[in-house]
Design a protein around this motif. Structure first.
Motif, short mmCIF file in Angstrom:
data_model
loop_
_atom_site.label_atom_id
_atom_site.label_comp_id
_atom_site.label_asym_id
_atom_site.label_seq_id
_atom_site.Cartn_x
_atom_site.Cartn_y
_atom_site.Cartn_z
N LEU A 322 0.84 -0.91 0.00
CA LEU A 322 -0.17 -0.11 -0.18
C LEU A 322 0.64 0.96 0.00
O LEU A 322 0.08 3.13 0.27
CB LEU A 322 -0.74 -0.01 1.31
CG LEU A 322 -2.07 -1.01 0.65
CD1 LEU A 322 -2.63 -0.80 2.03
CD2 LEU A 322 -2.74 -1.20 0.23
N GLN A 323 2.14 1.10 -0.08
CA GLN A 323 3.05 2.44 -0.40
C GLN A 323 3.18 2.79 -1.46
O GLN A 323 3.03 3.65 -1.93
CB GLN A 323 4.22 1.93 0.02
CG GLN A 323 4.84 1.50 0.83
CD GLN A 323 5.10 3.02 2.51
OE1 GLN A 323 5.62 4.04 1.95
NE2 GLN A 323 4.04 2.37 3.11
N SER A 324 2.14 2.39 -2.85
CA SER A 324 2.13 3.09 -3.71
C SER A 324 0.47 3.65 -3.68
O SER A 324 -0.27 4.13 -4.82
CB SER A 324 1.99 1.85 -4.74
OG SER A 324 1.27 1.04 -4.10
N ILE A 375 -4.94 -7.98 -0.59
CA ILE A 375 -4.80 -6.69 0.11
C ILE A 375 -5.38 -5.49 -0.61
O ILE A 375 -5.03 -6.07 -1.68
CB ILE A 375 -4.74 -6.84 1.41
CG1 ILE A 375 -2.98 -6.57 1.43
CG2 ILE A 375 -4.55 -7.90 2.50
CD1 ILE A 375 -3.05 -4.83 1.59
N MET A 376 -6.47 -5.06 -0.67
CA MET A 376 -6.78 -3.91 -1.43
C MET A 376 -7.53 -2.77 0.25
O MET A 376 -8.01 -3.27 1.15
CB MET A 376 -7.68 -4.08 -2.42
CG MET A 376 -9.32 -4.43 -1.90
SD MET A 376 -10.33 -4.19 -3.35
CE MET A 376 -8.90 -4.95 -4.67
N TYR A 377 -7.45 -1.53 0.10
CA TYR A 377 -7.61 -0.11 0.59
C TYR A 377 -9.45 0.09 0.01
O TYR A 377 -8.99 0.83 -0.90
CB TYR A 377 -6.83 0.35 1.09
CG TYR A 377 -7.12 1.50 2.06
CD1 TYR A 377 -7.70 1.41 3.37
CD2 TYR A 377 -7.01 3.07 1.20
CE1 TYR A 377 -7.63 2.45 4.03
CE2 TYR A 377 -7.39 3.54 2.78
CZ TYR A 377 -7.01 3.25 3.33
OH TYR A 377 -7.74 4.18 4.77
N LEU A 412 -6.68 -0.21 -4.69
CA LEU A 412 -7.31 1.01 -4.03
C LEU A 412 -9.13 0.43 -4.30
O LEU A 412 -9.08 0.28 -6.09
CB LEU A 412 -6.94 2.18 -3.86
CG LEU A 412 -7.91 3.64 -3.63
CD1 LEU A 412 -7.72 3.45 -2.21
CD2 LEU A 412 -6.93 5.08 -4.69
N ARG A 413 -9.92 0.74 -4.03
CA ARG A 413 -11.19 0.77 -4.69
C ARG A 413 -11.38 1.78 -3.63
O ARG A 413 -11.71 2.31 -2.36
CB ARG A 413 -12.21 -0.37 -4.46
CG ARG A 413 -11.88 -0.90 -5.03
CD ARG A 413 -12.21 -0.76 -6.97
NE ARG A 413 -12.05 -1.62 -7.69
CZ ARG A 413 -11.10 -1.27 -8.86
NH1 ARG A 413 -13.11 -1.19 -9.01
NH2 ARG A 413 -11.91 -2.27 -9.70
N TYR A 414 -12.59 2.93 -4.06
CA TYR A 414 -13.23 3.61 -3.83
C TYR A 414 -15.09 2.95 -3.55
O TYR A 414 -15.18 2.56 -4.15
CB TYR A 414 -13.72 4.59 -4.69
CG TYR A 414 -14.93 6.03 -4.29
CD1 TYR A 414 -15.04 6.29 -3.32
CD2 TYR A 414 -16.59 5.23 -5.17
CE1 TYR A 414 -15.65 7.72 -2.75
CE2 TYR A 414 -17.37 5.98 -4.17
CZ TYR A 414 -17.31 7.72 -3.45
OH TYR A 414 -18.27 8.80 -2.94
N SER A 415 -15.13 3.56 -1.96
CA SER A 415 -16.42 2.41 -1.47
C SER A 415 -17.75 3.27 -1.34
O SER A 415 -17.77 4.29 -1.10
CB SER A 415 -16.02 2.37 0.13
OG SER A 415 -17.43 1.58 0.63
N ASP A 416 -18.63 3.27 -2.28
CA ASP A 416 -19.57 4.15 -3.00
C ASP A 416 -20.29 3.95 -1.85
O ASP A 416 -20.62 2.80 -1.10
CB ASP A 416 -20.32 3.44 -4.34
CG ASP A 416 -20.35 4.76 -5.33
OD1 ASP A 416 -20.71 5.63 -4.63
OD2 ASP A 416 -20.13 4.71 -6.65
N HIS A 417 -21.59 4.40 -2.10
CA HIS A 417 -22.92 4.13 -1.79
C HIS A 417 -24.48 4.64 -2.02
O HIS A 417 -24.06 4.65 -2.86
CB HIS A 417 -22.63 5.17 -0.14
CG HIS A 417 -22.78 6.66 -0.71
ND1 HIS A 417 -21.69 7.33 -1.02
CD2 HIS A 417 -23.75 7.57 -1.75
CE1 HIS A 417 -21.84 8.87 -1.92
NE2 HIS A 417 -23.83 8.90 -1.82
N TYR A 418 -25.17 3.44 -1.01
CA TYR A 418 -26.28 3.79 -1.70
C TYR A 418 -27.62 4.94 -1.00
O TYR A 418 -27.73 4.39 0.19
CB TYR A 418 -27.40 2.00 -1.90
CG TYR A 418 -28.20 1.90 -3.50
CD1 TYR A 418 -27.84 2.44 -4.74
CD2 TYR A 418 -29.82 2.62 -2.95
CE1 TYR A 418 -28.85 2.31 -5.68
CE2 TYR A 418 -30.58 2.77 -4.45
CZ TYR A 418 -30.13 2.52 -5.74
OH TYR A 418 -30.86 2.73 -6.07
#
Length: 583
Positions: A322-324, A375-377, A412-418
């Motif tokens: 995740l340093q990137s 893993i991902m963030y 990396l993923r943007y955690s979207d919402h509903y």
């Protein structure tokens, strides 16, 4: 060059987007393109200086004067992009479906460059004026209070819907939460789930379309847009400086209510949600998937990232990949809030895989870390950006800015919402075996404590298990510590699946203990290893109903185990031999 950034981001051998060039003349046209990329947004483009000056508008334009629309300036596009409609292939910048949502012409009411430099661009289509980063509808005969942009879902060029342009379900539906394609770590299930909710929402909107659209012509939906306020365009500066995303971002941050210019904080205690029992629907709340991993605040500065847990422990060394992250965030300085997760074969977050990744197991026993677990963030909040503290800005606005600066990738993923529909999202998450959902008040500020502005609704499962033993009590507890549980496999072997030590009151402890003592034996009823200490074996004759959150993953030192098991009661009506894995 004005289009240098546009060309740098694209591989024209792989994308149908036009390479383009700077035109000698400008026709003062505008185009609004609907774009399902990392998340749904609208791109507003004005033809000027031989290019299309472009802004990303997360919520799209509105005919309601009460609406203010946040916009983020992006790179100039070529004029030939004006009528681009189609699919940008996966793996390319901006991958997704693009529709020409509206077109028209505009005339500046004065010197357009001077107005941009002043921060108040006014242009004429019958009764309209406009801005850089706030889109505000003027109060005139075209105003429509309560305007619903989702009522207009066809192209003005071809009359096609997003689904028809995409050509298939996968390309046409909202797929903002697809985990990265990392071997088997794919999760189309979440995209499908949110797509279904999206379709339901559009279906409801369509039932009132005729009434809401009465008297409104579709080609008027953009001509009455205004833009008002705080442009950072400087006609005296170089093209590169005028088109600087950082400059545009600064103007956006200055205008956010609650944003405060101050040095970046060195420590953040994460905002925590309060547990509630049942999901609910409400237009005042945003609903998200509850990611089951390690909560981590990420500090980005000078091209480096620092990850800190909710207990202020440094996690940077444990997750070196995740340093990137700085390369995936379009900012020099930022503080993000999110969850580090490990994904199973179906792309679902798995806490047990996270424990295997870090080498920490239940009972604080340490095993060798498995660095091969990817893993991902998942990032879901933005607390600080480019000199501005955003903790007093509303959640919805923080997420709008976050969606624009986060670049989804393998890590990396943007955690979207509903918005609004918590019950439907809860049921979908339950069907997929997820931990639960979060409800967040859309106007909430970021508070560094547990609060009822954020709520968590966990999903639990129940199963009937055989009691094969019990452990000694510890501390002041009497009678026993936990019951040792098992299920029968297809070979009729009783397999250990964990212990339950909660769910008992004092009288229940005594009652169960007396039953266990009467069944005590020297013979171990389990087949294979039992991951428990100081166990007293009992004959496998009692059945317990157990509530648990999820199944852990099979590991080298044992089989599947229950996570967070809680005793609910004895099932005297059930034969122990009925307690199998496939219930």
């Amino acid at each position: 060059m004005p289009l240098e950034e546009y060309k740098r981001k694209r591989r024209f051998a792989e994308t149908p987007e036009p390479p383009g060039k700077v035109e000698k003349k400008s026709q003062h046209r505008f185009v609004v393109q609907k774009h399902r990329a990392t998340r749904l947004h609208y791109d507003f483009r004005l033809e000027m200086d031989g290019v299309l000056k472009s802004w990303a508008v997360p919520k799209g334009p509105s005919l309601d004067p009460a609406d203010k629309r946040l916009a983020m300036q992006v790179e100039d596009h070529p004029v030939s992009y004006f009528d681009f409609e189609g699919i940008i292939p996966e793996g390319n910048y901006g991958a997704g479906t693009v529709m020409v949502w509206d077109t028209g012409t505009w005339q500046p009411l004065g010197d357009e460059h001077a107005m941009l430099n002043k921060g108040d661009l006014k242009f004429h289509r019958p009764g309209s004026k406009g801005t850089e980063w706030l889109l505000i509808k003027k109060q005139d005969e075209y105003a429509v209070p309560g305007f619903n942009i989702e009522q207009y879902d066809t192209s003005v060029l071809t009359g096609r819907t997003m689904r028809e342009i995409g050509g298939d379900k996968a390309s046409a539906e909202w797929e903002s939460d697809r985990p990265a394609s990392r071997g088997k770590a794919k999760a189309p299930w979440l995209a499908d789930t949110l797509a279904k909710l999206d379709r339901e929402k559009r279906k409801k909107a369509s039932t009132t379309k005729e009434a809401a659209a009465a008297g409104v012509k579709k080609n008027e939906k953009t001509k009455a847009i205004t833009t008002a306020k705080n442009s950072v365009r400087n006609p005296e500066a170089t093209t590169e400086k005028r088109n600087s995303p950082a400059s545009s971002l600064s103007s956006v941050l200055e205008g956010l209510q609650g944003a405060v210019k101050r040095p970046m904080p060195t420590a953040i205690h994460p905002m925590l949600a309060t547990s509630v029992d049942k999901p609910f629907d409400s237009p005042e709340w945003l609903f998200e998937i509850k990611w089951d991993g390690y909560r981590a605040v990420c500090f980005l500065e000078n091209g480096k990232s620092r990850l800190v847990s909710r207990n202020q422990n440094d996690l940077t060394g444990q997750f070196s990949e995740l340093q990137s992250l700085p390369k995936l965030i379009k900012a020099q300085t930022a503080v993000l809030d999110g969850e580090i997760v490990a994904l199973d074969e179906q792309g679902r977050p798995s806490f047990s895989l996270m424990q295997q990744r870090t080498g920490i197991r239940q009972g604080n026993r340490h095993t060798a870390a498995r660095r091969d677990v990817p893993i991902m963030y998942y990032v879901f909040d933005l607390l600080y950006l480019e000199g501005y503290d955003l903790r007093r800005v509303s959640l919805e606005q923080r997420k709008e800015v976050l969606a624009q600066i986060a670049t989804s990738g393998d890590l990396l993923r943007y955690s979207d919402h509903y918005p609004g529909q918590g019950i439907a999202l809860f049921e979908a998450a339950k069907q997929k075996g997820l931990e639960g959902i979060l409800a967040k008040r859309r106007t909430s500020c970021y508070e560094e404590r547990r609060t009822r502005e954020w709520l968590k609704i966990k999903i639990t499962h129940t199963i009937d298990c055989v009691i094969g033993g019990y452990t000694d009590p510890e501390g002041s507890r009497q009678y026993f510590g936990s019951i040792v549980l098992g299920l029968y496999d297809k070979k009729d072997h009783l397999i250990h699946i964990g212990q339950a030590g909660t769910g008992f009151n004092q009288s229940r402890l005594k009652e169960i203990y007396q039953l266990l003592k009467s069944l005590e034996t020297d013979r171990n009823p389990f087949y294979g290893p039992v991951d428990a200490r100081n166990v007293h074996w009992v004959k496998p004759e009692l059945v317990a109903e157990i509530k648990f959150s999820e199944w852990t993953h099979e590991t080298a030192d044992g089989g599947l185990k229950l996570r967070a098991p809680v005793f609910l009661g004895l099932r005297e009506d059930k034969d122990p031999k009925e307690c199998v894995f496939d219930q």
